[in-house]
Design a protein around this motif. Sequence first.
Motif, short mmCIF file in Angstrom:
data_model
loop_
_atom_site.label_atom_id
_atom_site.label_comp_id
_atom_site.label_asym_id
_atom_site.label_seq_id
_atom_site.Cartn_x
_atom_site.Cartn_y
_atom_site.Cartn_z
N VAL A 183 -11.60 -10.12 -2.24
CA VAL A 183 -10.44 -9.30 -1.90
C VAL A 183 -10.39 -8.04 -2.76
O VAL A 183 -10.18 -6.93 -2.27
CB VAL A 183 -9.15 -10.11 -2.05
N SER A 184 -10.61 -8.21 -4.06
CA SER A 184 -10.56 -7.04 -4.95
C SER A 184 -11.65 -6.03 -4.59
O SER A 184 -11.44 -4.81 -4.73
CB SER A 184 -10.73 -7.48 -6.40
N GLY A 185 -12.77 -6.51 -4.10
CA GLY A 185 -13.82 -5.60 -3.67
C GLY A 185 -13.39 -4.78 -2.46
O GLY A 185 -13.69 -3.58 -2.37
N GLN A 186 -12.67 -5.42 -1.52
CA GLN A 186 -12.18 -4.68 -0.35
C GLN A 186 -11.12 -3.66 -0.75
O GLN A 186 -11.09 -2.55 -0.21
CB GLN A 186 -11.60 -5.67 0.67
N GLY A 223 0.81 -1.21 0.00
CA GLY A 223 0.00 0.00 0.00
C GLY A 223 0.85 1.25 0.00
O GLY A 223 2.04 1.23 0.34
N PRO A 224 0.25 2.38 -0.35
CA PRO A 224 0.99 3.65 -0.42
C PRO A 224 1.27 4.22 0.96
O PRO A 224 0.42 4.17 1.85
CB PRO A 224 0.05 4.56 -1.21
N GLU A 277 -9.75 2.03 -1.69
CA GLU A 277 -9.26 3.08 -2.58
C GLU A 277 -10.32 4.18 -2.77
O GLU A 277 -9.99 5.37 -2.79
CB GLU A 277 -8.88 2.48 -3.94
N ALA A 278 -11.57 3.79 -2.89
CA ALA A 278 -12.63 4.79 -3.00
C ALA A 278 -12.76 5.60 -1.71
O ALA A 278 -13.01 6.81 -1.75
CB ALA A 278 -13.96 4.11 -3.33
N GLY A 279 -12.59 4.93 -0.58
CA GLY A 279 -12.63 5.64 0.70
C GLY A 279 -11.51 6.66 0.81
O GLY A 279 -11.69 7.75 1.37
N ALA A 307 -7.64 6.34 5.97
CA ALA A 307 -8.14 5.77 4.73
C ALA A 307 -7.00 5.29 3.84
O ALA A 307 -7.10 4.26 3.16
CB ALA A 307 -8.99 6.81 3.99
N ASN A 308 -5.88 6.02 3.83
CA ASN A 308 -4.72 5.63 3.04
C ASN A 308 -4.13 4.31 3.55
O ASN A 308 -3.76 3.44 2.75
CB ASN A 308 -3.68 6.74 3.12
N ALA A 309 -4.07 4.14 4.87
CA ALA A 309 -3.52 2.91 5.44
C ALA A 309 -4.41 1.70 5.16
O ALA A 309 -3.92 0.57 5.02
CB ALA A 309 -3.32 3.07 6.95
N GLN A 310 -5.71 1.91 5.05
CA GLN A 310 -6.62 0.80 4.79
C GLN A 310 -6.39 0.18 3.42
O GLN A 310 -6.69 -1.00 3.21
CB GLN A 310 -8.08 1.28 4.91
#
Length: 489
Positions: free
Chosen positions: A354-357, A24-25, A362-364, A299-302
């Motif tokens: 997984v892709s849905g999460q 993740g970023p 990312e949308a969050g 949100a970025n960490a998620q």
Amino acid sequence: MRRRPALLLVSAWLAVLVSGCTLGPDYQRPEVVTPKAFLYATTDAVASTDTVWWRQFGDPVLDGLIDEALAHNSNIAIATANVEQAAAVLTQSRSQLFPQVGYGLGAGRERAREPAFAAQLPNYPNPTSAYQAALSASWEIDLWGRIRRQSQAVLADVLATEEARRGVLLSLVASVADSYLQLRGLDAQLAVALQTLETYRESVDLFKLQFEYGQVSQMNVAQAESQYETAAAQIPLIESQIAQNQNALSVLIGRDPGLITRGKSIDDLALPTVPAGVPSQLLERRPDLLQSEQQLVAANAQIGAAKALYFPTISLTGAFGGASGDLSKLFQGSSRVWSYAGSVVGPIFTFGAVSGQVAQAEAGQVAALENYKLSIRNAFADVDNALVANQKLREQLAAQIKLVAALRQYNRLARLQFEGGYTSYSTVLQAEQALFPAELNEASVRASLLASAVNLYKSMGGGWVTQADALTGSTPAAPPASALPPPLF
């Protein structure tokens, strides 16, 4: 030589374990274009955003009310409890980074159905006893950073909750000051209304006496009475507003509704200086912006936590203890038992779970980013609105003071001409009808000007929030941004 490929494979695997990675970023504050100066900035601004600005009013009663509110307001207590609750969630989240160690004790006694050959065995154990004691440990190796990212998100939630608590402090001080100033403005309006009512009452008595001697007509008496009733009708309205304002202020400072002690009059209160600052400083001064940024961090960490679900979960478990049918032999060497195991579990086909999460995370993050940018723009607008309101209310008050002075002169001259027989009473009535609302409006504008200074300091934020926090006596120990432990690998 045959062992070398296996050794190289093991060495490579250990190198991956030691280095580890976090998916993740990593968070970076977004680029925000800020204006160089506020649109309505003044040249006489003073660096006062880090001072206890409400003491500039020069009213010890107001200072005492704010101190009382900071010590007893229920919203602060609620916000403090929210921070402590969020910090407890952080403790739970961080615990998953370390091995979980536990223990187990067991004892039982059982009689089973005896087989046929049991009769041939005089010492056949039935019933039987069983005792066991063991230590257990389990550990999920955070190889992909899922737990760390979740902990980062929870830490950001804690910091956001702390900024929300500081925002409550900011709003509370401003609300108490604003309510007190409005109360003093209503007190001034009530004083004007009572004084005017007394003047009108004297006019009514005078005209009634003159009417009895035939010096004035019935119409003059009716005009004087209409004036009196007009002023009398304003008093209950103002008194009702005063009572409601007192009750609201009582709740703010943590009391039951009741009377509020007054200090200086609205005319004697000093106007605080305009605080200096540039737009970019709001990013560090205003609790709501800091709260919004921490929500963006979470949100970025998620995103990283969600992406880690694509990769296998590596877990280690182990147990060590003893098991025996005799309690006295439970800890002897022959009763010792142990076990250890490792597991690797990963997804193959999840059909979008997984892709849905990941897409959700990312949308969050996009929503949190836009909310942060919107909060910044709103903050700039708040400061500019407060600055222009303060400037224009100064001009309005100066004009209103001149208007009242002119109307008082007009009223004095009209009454002199009426008493000298040079004009009718309608001229006096017209002058007094203009003077009364003008005096009420002067008190209202003066209170609004003082309240605009309160709103200006509220919109600017600053170190004064920390000084107000020190007066609460219940500051929670919020974790710093570096509260997470260093990487385990």
